[in-house]
Design a protein around this motif. Structure first.
Motif: not given
Length: 380
Positions: A215, A217-223, A235
């Motif tokens: 991962y 980005t934080d967006e990827e980790r959250e998803a 993403p």
């Protein structure tokens, strides 16, 4: 209460919503149970076994005329008129099928879609998606073994050594993990991938190698953390990196089993047409998302665009199986597990005295309630 168990009429459906085991328990609780004649034949439960458990063997109208109707799949168009206003219908009702949900609501039944049960500890015993996905993962490997033109395990013979099959499992939910475990028992070499990092330990504990897609980005980790136990769309950047890794590993694999589904959305494309073209001749793909993927050439695909619903096709030298109801290929055990799920759900809406008492504030009841008093209770 009068509990009715009709015969399932949808194509390829061989399960039944109650078994002699659960019927006996309903009768012991004081309920009247009516089972449509022949309802359990395809699952190896004969009318005589139901009768011995205390059920009455009846016609279609009587089974549908019950206070509580137990189904596996949603009623067909010809069965909808048999539903009685005010009755309670329980089954796998696919709440994301808007047209079907509206038709069910119009009948005036109180409908519970058990496929909407929350992924919580309290709801585990009635989680029909998990109980049936477990069977699907098992059957997927057996189907693959039947289609694959070579041995699954490594064999050392006087005529030479046969290499073990390489299996790639994409999606490590209940079905994927069972596929890994079953393939391991058959002697295959297994790699598995999932968007959720939490399943790495489970995959490795079953003897498979985890394909890690980092991962960035934080967006990827959250998803990747998912929601309510279900996967979320990832993403584009992560998907592109995953696609590259999957492409390379699929080229080396003999069998690919895909299990990725996202509730309410099209299944993600995991095996592209280009990847299929690059796979070895004689390779096998078992696509558990058949019919639920993006449209391709005028028809719905699955995790692979080339998948065709409920059939096996050969494209670019690769056999692709798109069966949509693998649990029904193991109908006796699938029915037994499903019937126990149903029994546990009924404990939430029936009192010890045998009367109906639905607590609509209960989290499981609220999550599974699809229709009441002629109206949809949730967005389909």
């Amino acid at each position: 209460m009068h509990i009715g168990v009709p015969t399932e009429r949808r194509a390829y459906e061989t399960r039944v919503a109650a078994t002699p085991e659960t019927v006996k328990k309903y009768v012991a609780q004081g309920h009247r149970v009516t089972v449509q004649s022949g309802a359990g034949i395809t699952a190896s439960y004969l009318d005589g076994a139901f009768a011995a458990a205390g059920a009455e063997i009846v016609d279609t109208a009587t089974a549908f005329g019950a206070d509580i109707i137990l189904k596996v799949q949603s009623p067909t168009e010809t069965e909808l008129p048999l539903l009685r206003r005010g009755a309670t219908l329980i089954g796998i009702l696919d709440p994301f099928d808007k047209d079907n949900a509206a038709k069910l609501a119009a009948t005036g039944v109180t409908a519970f879609a058990l496929d909407s049960a929350p992924r919580t500890t309290r709801a585990q015993s009635l989680d029909v998606l998990s109980s049936q996905a477990n069977i699907a993962g098992y059957k997927a490997v057996l189907l693959a073994a039947g289609l694959y033109p070579r041995f699954m395990p490594m064999l050392m013979t006087a005529a030479g050594t046969v290499k073990a099959a390489r299996i790639l499992v994409l999606g490590a939910g209940v079905a994927g993990l069972q596929a890994v475990a079953t393939a391991k028992r058959l002697g295959a070499l297994i790699e598995a991938s999932d968007v959720r990092p939490a399943v790495k330990e489970q995959i490795e504990s079953l003897g498979a190698k985890f394909l890690d897609v980092p991962y960035e980005t934080d967006e990827e980790r959250e998803a990747a953390s998912g929601v309510g136990g279900y996967a979320r769309p990832m993403p584009p950047g992560w998907l592109a990196r995953q696609a590259n890794i999957v492409h390379e590993r699929a080229k080396q694999a003999d069998i690919v089993i895909t299990t990725a589904l996202i509730p309410g959305r099209a299944a993600p494309t995991l095996i592209s047409v280009e990847t299929v073209k690059a796979m070895k001749a004689g390779s096998v793909i078992i696509d558990l998302a058949a019919g639920r993927g993006p449209e391709f050439e005028g028809r719905p695909g699955g995790n692979c665009p080339l998948t065709e619903v409920d059939t096996v096709v050969t494209k670019h030298g690769v056999m692709i199986a798109g069966y949509t109801n693998l649990a029904s290929m193991v109908p006796s055990d699938a029915s037994a597990l499903y019937a126990r799920n149903m029994l546990d759900f009924l404990k939430l809406i029936l009192t010890p005295a045998g009367t109906l008492n639905i607590d609509f504030s209960d989290d499981i009841i609220a999550a599974t309630l699809l229709a009441k008093d002629g109206e949809l209770t949730r967005k389909a």
